[in-house]
Write a protein that holds these residues in place. Structure first.
Motif, PDB file in Angstrom:
ATOM      1  N   PHE A  18       1.047  -1.283  -0.168  1.00  0.00           N
ATOM      2  CA  PHE A  18       0.022   0.044   0.065  1.00  0.00           C
ATOM      3  C   PHE A  18       0.862   1.320   0.102  1.00  0.00           C
ATOM      4  O   PHE A  18       1.903   1.408   0.603  1.00  0.00           O
ATOM      5  CB  PHE A  18      -0.949   0.083   1.301  1.00  0.00           C
ATOM      6  CG  PHE A  18      -2.015  -0.940   1.235  1.00  0.00           C
ATOM      7  CD1 PHE A  18      -3.224  -0.317   0.304  1.00  0.00           C
ATOM      8  CD2 PHE A  18      -1.960  -2.423   1.644  1.00  0.00           C
ATOM      9  CE1 PHE A  18      -4.089  -1.476   0.384  1.00  0.00           C
ATOM     10  CE2 PHE A  18      -3.054  -2.978   1.302  1.00  0.00           C
ATOM     11  CZ  PHE A  18      -4.135  -2.700   0.818  1.00  0.00           C
ATOM     12  N   SER A  19       0.625   2.079  -0.637  1.00  0.00           N
ATOM     13  CA  SER A  19       1.107   3.633  -0.839  1.00  0.00           C
ATOM     14  C   SER A  19       1.147   4.359   0.669  1.00  0.00           C
ATOM     15  O   SER A  19       1.866   4.979   0.913  1.00  0.00           O
ATOM     16  CB  SER A  19       0.624   4.357  -1.903  1.00  0.00           C
ATOM     17  OG  SER A  19      -0.811   4.679  -1.836  1.00  0.00           O
ATOM     18  N   GLU A  20      -0.123   4.040   1.355  1.00  0.00           N
ATOM     19  CA  GLU A  20      -0.317   4.191   2.684  1.00  0.00           C
ATOM     20  C   GLU A  20      -1.174   3.474   3.344  1.00  0.00           C
ATOM     21  O   GLU A  20      -2.164   2.865   2.809  1.00  0.00           O
ATOM     22  CB  GLU A  20      -0.925   5.704   2.634  1.00  0.00           C
ATOM     23  CG  GLU A  20      -2.216   5.890   1.919  1.00  0.00           C
ATOM     24  CD  GLU A  20      -2.767   7.285   2.163  1.00  0.00           C
ATOM     25  OE1 GLU A  20      -2.425   8.129   2.617  1.00  0.00           O
ATOM     26  OE2 GLU A  20      -3.672   7.594   1.112  1.00  0.00           O
ATOM     27  N   LYS A  21      -1.037   3.157   4.665  1.00  0.00           N
ATOM     28  CA  LYS A  21      -1.851   2.223   5.357  1.00  0.00           C
ATOM     29  C   LYS A  21      -2.621   2.948   6.358  1.00  0.00           C
ATOM     30  O   LYS A  21      -3.748   2.605   7.029  1.00  0.00           O
ATOM     31  CB  LYS A  21      -1.075   1.171   6.010  1.00  0.00           C
ATOM     32  CG  LYS A  21      -0.372   0.111   5.000  1.00  0.00           C
ATOM     33  CD  LYS A  21      -0.012  -0.994   5.887  1.00  0.00           C
ATOM     34  CE  LYS A  21       0.854  -2.004   5.063  1.00  0.00           C
ATOM     35  NZ  LYS A  21       1.422  -2.948   5.816  1.00  0.00           N
ATOM     36  N   THR A  22      -2.562   4.157   6.726  1.00  0.00           N
ATOM     37  CA  THR A  22      -2.998   5.143   7.638  1.00  0.00           C
ATOM     38  C   THR A  22      -3.399   6.511   7.067  1.00  0.00           C
ATOM     39  O   THR A  22      -2.405   7.162   6.370  1.00  0.00           O
ATOM     40  CB  THR A  22      -2.288   5.412   8.887  1.00  0.00           C
ATOM     41  OG1 THR A  22      -1.965   4.065   9.542  1.00  0.00           O
ATOM     42  CG2 THR A  22      -3.184   5.927   9.838  1.00  0.00           C
ATOM     43  N   ILE A  23      -4.832   6.908   7.152  1.00  0.00           N
ATOM     44  CA  ILE A  23      -4.873   8.397   6.945  1.00  0.00           C
ATOM     45  C   ILE A  23      -5.348   8.906   8.038  1.00  0.00           C
ATOM     46  O   ILE A  23      -5.977   8.616   8.826  1.00  0.00           O
ATOM     47  CB  ILE A  23      -6.134   8.684   5.659  1.00  0.00           C
ATOM     48  CG1 ILE A  23      -7.410   7.946   6.231  1.00  0.00           C
ATOM     49  CG2 ILE A  23      -5.370   7.713   4.286  1.00  0.00           C
ATOM     50  CD1 ILE A  23      -8.505   8.420   5.453  1.00  0.00           C
ATOM     51  N   PHE A  56      -7.386   3.697  -0.900  1.00  0.00           N
ATOM     52  CA  PHE A  56      -6.229   3.204  -0.401  1.00  0.00           C
ATOM     53  C   PHE A  56      -5.641   2.313  -1.842  1.00  0.00           C
ATOM     54  O   PHE A  56      -6.084   1.415  -2.242  1.00  0.00           O
ATOM     55  CB  PHE A  56      -6.235   1.984   0.681  1.00  0.00           C
ATOM     56  CG  PHE A  56      -6.697   2.749   1.881  1.00  0.00           C
ATOM     57  CD1 PHE A  56      -5.419   3.412   2.716  1.00  0.00           C
ATOM     58  CD2 PHE A  56      -7.971   2.889   2.575  1.00  0.00           C
ATOM     59  CE1 PHE A  56      -5.916   3.922   3.938  1.00  0.00           C
ATOM     60  CE2 PHE A  56      -8.312   3.389   3.692  1.00  0.00           C
ATOM     61  CZ  PHE A  56      -7.184   3.867   4.368  1.00  0.00           C
ATOM     62  N   ALA A  57      -4.652   3.279  -2.379  1.00  0.00           N
ATOM     63  CA  ALA A  57      -3.889   2.609  -3.582  1.00  0.00           C
ATOM     64  C   ALA A  57      -3.016   1.652  -2.962  1.00  0.00           C
ATOM     65  O   ALA A  57      -2.212   1.414  -2.168  1.00  0.00           O
ATOM     66  CB  ALA A  57      -3.100   3.672  -4.410  1.00  0.00           C
ATOM     67  N   PHE A  58      -2.876   0.421  -3.864  1.00  0.00           N
ATOM     68  CA  PHE A  58      -1.824  -0.542  -3.820  1.00  0.00           C
ATOM     69  C   PHE A  58      -1.250  -1.174  -4.915  1.00  0.00           C
ATOM     70  O   PHE A  58      -1.776  -0.783  -5.976  1.00  0.00           O
ATOM     71  CB  PHE A  58      -2.349  -1.789  -2.941  1.00  0.00           C
ATOM     72  CG  PHE A  58      -3.410  -2.504  -3.764  1.00  0.00           C
ATOM     73  CD1 PHE A  58      -3.041  -3.522  -4.440  1.00  0.00           C
ATOM     74  CD2 PHE A  58      -4.788  -2.321  -3.687  1.00  0.00           C
ATOM     75  CE1 PHE A  58      -4.246  -4.405  -5.156  1.00  0.00           C
ATOM     76  CE2 PHE A  58      -5.649  -2.843  -4.461  1.00  0.00           C
ATOM     77  CZ  PHE A  58      -5.593  -3.960  -5.304  1.00  0.00           C
TER      78      PHE A  58
END
Length: 154
Positions: A51-56, A71-73
């Motif tokens: 994932f490019s980020e796991k937390t927003i 969530f982009a992966f």
């Protein structure tokens, strides 16, 4: 004459779409993770979801607001990735969409989720669990926010 061309075009399109569907079809070769008797596995035979980020961090929001996030992966493994399920930690967090077939090595996608802050107050840390043919089999995504009550509702 035009009808024949139209029918031929339709049949070719049908076979082309079937070929694409077969490429994305899910079989036991995707579900089966080869593990040795000692519990080890060949990392080259495992799908990897990155994932490019796991937390927003959504910051402060007003009670009743909706947060929608994608969530982009990317599948950085060497075998097709299969997402079998995406589940929110409560009824307020709903997965809206995710890829339903094979995600080939090097390809990516998005998991769209929605958090509904209606009835929530204070700091919220909600999770989304992504189940896939990876090790570990579950990946946790987080949405963090602080829900404030509007002044007219106090």
């Amino acid at each position: 004459m035009k009808v024949k061309y139209l029918i031929a075009f339709f049949i070719i399109g049908l076979f082309a779409s079937c070929e694409e569907s077969e490429n994305r079809a899910v079989g036991t070769e995707v579900i089966d993770i080869p593990v040795q008797e000692d519990g080890s596995y060949d990392e080259d035979e495992i799908a990897v979801i990155n994932f490019s980020e796991k937390t927003i961090e959504a910051g402060k929001i007003t009670q009743g607001e909706l947060i929608t996030h994608k969530f982009a992966f990317t599948n950085t493994g060497n075998v097709p990735l299969l997402i079998s399920n995406v589940d929110g930690s409560c009824g307020c967090t709903i997965p809206r969409s995710y890829p339903k077939g094979k995600v080939m090595p090097g390809e990516g996608g998005e998991i769209e989720v929605e958090f509904n802050s209606d009835g929530k107050v204070g700091f919220q840390n909600v999770s989304i669990i992504v189940s896939a043919n990876t090790i570990p089999a579950a990946t946790q995504l987080l949405i963090k926010t602080d829900v404030v009550v509007p002044d007219n509702m106090k």
